[in-house]
Design an enzyme around this catalytic site. Structure first.
Site, mmCIF file in Angstrom:
data_model
loop_
_atom_site.group_PDB
_atom_site.id
_atom_site.type_symbol
_atom_site.label_atom_id
_atom_site.label_comp_id
_atom_site.label_asym_id
_atom_site.label_seq_id
_atom_site.Cartn_x
_atom_site.Cartn_y
_atom_site.Cartn_z
ATOM 1 N N ALA A 84 1.633 -0.391 7.431
ATOM 2 C CA ALA A 84 2.043 -0.656 6.049
ATOM 3 C C ALA A 84 3.488 -0.220 5.835
ATOM 4 C CB ALA A 84 1.116 0.050 5.066
ATOM 5 N N ASP A 85 3.853 0.928 6.373
ATOM 6 C CA ASP A 85 5.242 1.382 6.294
ATOM 7 C C ASP A 85 6.183 0.406 6.995
ATOM 8 O OD1 ASP A 85 5.199 3.761 4.824
ATOM 9 O OD2 ASP A 85 4.621 4.952 6.546
#
Length: 406
Positions: free
Chosen positions: A178-179
């Site tokens: 997600a990062d």
């Protein structure tokens, strides 16, 4: 000169999503000025071991995690909680094209470093905020951690071994997806905003949320649900619609076999000395194999375990059956294709060490991204940036350092 060598980015981010975006700009030649807290800097500087080692084998206390996301940047230490520190950031923003930040919602407003404040000194500024949940909505003030986002955003509901199987249950990815994906989407959003600015002279605000990105990146799994109303489930290393399309354990390791049609299935079982399986009506077509997977897969597993992985890979590649090894990272960087593509690079570091890093995967014929500069030491460029960009003299810089502003 890189494709973005005309762009300056003021990077107020830390950890991974924001620095990943900033590093992409830096790889393309942008002047990225990384603002860090005096004495401590980016949190990831301390996320070790492992650390970069000197030629003598001693730890430098430059964490490998930090090194992964910060090459090609200049580090400037500034305490933004002070009036002088805020003034420095505003002056740098006035000479920048882009500001990146990943503070909690509303936190920079009290310092006069939010978008509304900075666009008064730089009307065409592109300002990008990266947070866990975005600037609006009931979760906006929550801290966003990649692991939690993978759960909330549905990724872990489709990742991991099937319920009821050994090791079954939800599983996060092995890296902070997600990062990383938010960093890439932020890069695209900022570049689009810069293209708009170049046409119209108008800056804008870019609001990036890890949860938005995690939901968006589920791609066909989203549309499978939206079309059917049935949430997809975990299948581990198997495929819901194709059999066999999964991992198998050989006598000395694991391989992936990705049979895409009935002809490839016949070649697979022929290579394993079991041509009878392709003639069995329970397994002769993919729909029948899907229906009878629980009978077929144990038979195939027994067949595959009779030989080693290299023997299997050689025979399946020769037969035209899609397959591949499951490499650890040592094997990855020894892979001839990875070597041929030059994915590992080394940069000299002020400690005397050579920093081993992974090259940008983007290949371009005229303006390719480059790994030019080592990930900076904390505050390595503070004096030169203040002197060259803001015309601060040595006495002023010394006063700021004495008062711990920088």
């Amino acid at each position: 000169m890189g494709a973005l060598s005309h762009i300056r980015v003021l990077d107020l981010t830390r950890v991974l999503a924001g620095p990943w975006c900033a590093q992409t700009f830096a790889d393309f030649g942008a002047d990225v000025i990384k603002i860090e807290r005096p004495e401590t800097g980016d949190d990831t500087r301390h996320w070790g071991p492992p650390y970069l080692k000197t030629p003598a084998g001693e730890d430098t206390h430059e964490a490998a995690y930090y090194l992964a996301a910060n090459r090609n940047k200049r580090s400037v230490t500034v305490d933004i909680a002070t009036a002088d520190g805020q003034r420095i950031v505003r002056e740098l923003a006035a000479q920048s094209d882009v500001v990146l930040e990943n503070y909690k919602v509303g936190q920079l407003k009290k310092y006069g470093l939010d978008y509304e404040s900075l666009k008064t000194v730089k009307p065409d500024l592109v300002y990008c905020s990266v947070t866990g949940f975005g600037q609006t909505g009931p979760y906006a003030t929550r801290a966003g951690y990649d692991f939690i986002i993978q759960g909330i955003g549905g990724f872990m509901s489709i990742t991991g071994e099937r319920d009821g199987q050994p090791g079954g249950g939800p599983q996060k990815a092995g890296v902070a997806i997600a990062d990383l994906m938010t960093g890439m989407y932020a890069t695209i959003g900022v570049m689009a905003a810069l293209a708009h600015r170049d046409r119209t002279g108008e800056g804008q605000y870019v609001d990036m949320a890890l949860l938005d990105v995690q939901v968006a990146m589920l791609a066909n799994m989203n549309t499978n649900f939206l079309a059917s109303g049935q949430p997809p489930v975990r299948w581990g290393n198997a495929h819901p619609n194709i059999v066999p399309y999964q991992t198998f354990q050989t006598s000395d390791g694991w391989i992936i076999v990705a049979v895409g049609n009935d002809g490839q299935f016949r070649k697979f079982v022929d290579a394993g000395g079991r041509p009878d399986l392709a003639d069995d009506p329970r397994f002769s077509t993919n729909p029948s194999r899907v229906r009878n997977r629980d009978t077929l897969v144990p038979v195939l597993s027994t067949m595959v375990r009779e030989r080693g992985k290299h023997e299997w890979l050689a025979s399946l590649e020769a037969a035209g059956v899609p397959c591949g090894p499951i490499n650890d990272l040592g094997e990855v960087f020894e892979d001839p294709q990875v070597i041929a593509r030059g994915m590992q690079v080394e940069l000299p570091h002020p400690t005397g060490a050579n920093v081993k890093l992974v090259k940008s995967p983007i290949r371009m014929s005229a303006t390719p991204p480059e790994a030019r500069l080592h990930p900076p030491m904390l505050g390595e460029h503070t004096d030169s940036v203040l002197r060259d960009l803001l015309d601060y003299d040595d006495a002023r810089i010394a006063r700021l350092r004495e008062s711990k502003v920088i």
